[in-house]
Design a protein around this motif. Structure first.
Motif, short mmCIF file in Angstrom:
data_model
loop_
_atom_site.label_atom_id
_atom_site.label_comp_id
_atom_site.label_asym_id
_atom_site.label_seq_id
_atom_site.Cartn_x
_atom_site.Cartn_y
_atom_site.Cartn_z
N PHE A 52 0.88 -1.21 -0.02
CA PHE A 52 0.01 0.08 0.03
C PHE A 52 0.93 1.40 -0.05
O PHE A 52 0.60 2.15 -0.53
CB PHE A 52 -0.91 0.12 1.26
CG PHE A 52 -1.69 1.29 1.14
CD1 PHE A 52 -2.82 1.49 0.45
CD2 PHE A 52 -1.48 2.44 2.12
CE1 PHE A 52 -3.59 2.73 0.59
CE2 PHE A 52 -1.97 3.47 2.19
CZ PHE A 52 -3.09 3.68 1.30
N ASN A 56 0.83 4.11 -2.63
CA ASN A 56 0.34 5.56 -2.27
C ASN A 56 1.40 6.40 -2.41
O ASN A 56 1.31 7.81 -2.95
CB ASN A 56 0.10 5.42 -0.73
CG ASN A 56 -0.37 6.68 -0.33
OD1 ASN A 56 -1.57 7.22 -0.76
ND2 ASN A 56 0.03 7.17 0.80
N VAL A 90 -7.15 -0.22 -1.83
CA VAL A 90 -6.67 -0.19 -3.10
C VAL A 90 -7.61 -0.29 -3.96
O VAL A 90 -8.59 -1.15 -3.51
CB VAL A 90 -5.33 -0.65 -3.81
CG1 VAL A 90 -4.09 -0.41 -2.86
CG2 VAL A 90 -5.83 -2.41 -3.66
N GLN A 105 -4.43 1.37 -7.76
CA GLN A 105 -4.29 2.77 -7.32
C GLN A 105 -4.70 2.90 -5.87
O GLN A 105 -5.62 2.00 -5.25
CB GLN A 105 -5.29 3.51 -8.02
CG GLN A 105 -4.92 3.76 -9.69
CD GLN A 105 -6.04 4.51 -10.07
OE1 GLN A 105 -6.72 5.42 -9.52
NE2 GLN A 105 -6.23 4.09 -11.47
N ALA A 106 -3.93 3.52 -5.02
CA ALA A 106 -4.46 3.61 -3.77
C ALA A 106 -5.68 4.51 -3.44
O ALA A 106 -6.02 5.30 -4.27
CB ALA A 106 -3.18 4.68 -2.83
#
Length: 167
Positions: A52, A56, A90, A105-106
């Motif tokens: 993550f 991020n 995510v 994608q975060a």
């Protein structure tokens, strides 16, 4: 900074380098223990938190790129992404350029939960920094950035070597 390269200066530098390396290894262990606690509070495995954080901080990337960056087997990455997606950390989105490809994608705002869990460390670092001047802090920040780069290069070299490439 001046450097005198006599035998005693070289011995002193080696001793300082050894002391720094030992301290960094101790820091690594302590941060690993903290990360385990953060993960437990966030109901994530350590590796999930790492992945993550990578997404991020570095932005959207393919699962393959994330697996490579995290040093994980693609099958392991699938499990990590499944857990992160189930937990709302995510999303996996279709790549507009290649509809067969997926981008990880975060989820906006989820990093704030980790920031809250790391708040004790942040307070400790703030208190520690209060005892140093601006020039000293700039030097320490530069050292940490460079040490991080050295760590990343060593990681990449070991990963390349393990996969049969040249380091």
């Amino acid at each position: 900074m001046s450097t005198v390269d006599g035998p005693s200066a070289r011995a002193s530098r080696r001793q300082h380098a050894h002391t720094i390396m030992t301290a960094l290894r101790e820091l690594r262990v302590q941060l690993s223990l903290l990360n385990r606690q953060v993960g437990a509070h966030a109901e994530l495995k350590d590796v999930d938190v790492d992945c993550f954080e990578l997404v991020n901080r570095e932005g959207p990337m393919s699962p393959t790129a994330l697996a490579r960056r995290a040093g994980l087997h693609p099958a392991t990455m699938t499990g990590v992404l499944d857990r992160l997606e189930r937990g709302g950390w995510v999303t996996r989105e279709r790549d507009f350029a290649d509809r067969r490809a997926v981008t990880v994608q975060a989820v906006r705002g989820r990093a704030a939960e980790l920031v809250r869990l790391y708040a004790g460390l942040a307070r400790g670092i703030d208190e520690l920094c209060a005892g140093y001047g601006e020039d000293d802090l700039a030097l320490v920040a530069d050292f940490v950035r460079r040490a991080t780069l050295a760590g990343r290069q060593a990681t990449d070299a070991l990963a390349t070597h393990r996969m049969g490439g040249s380091p």
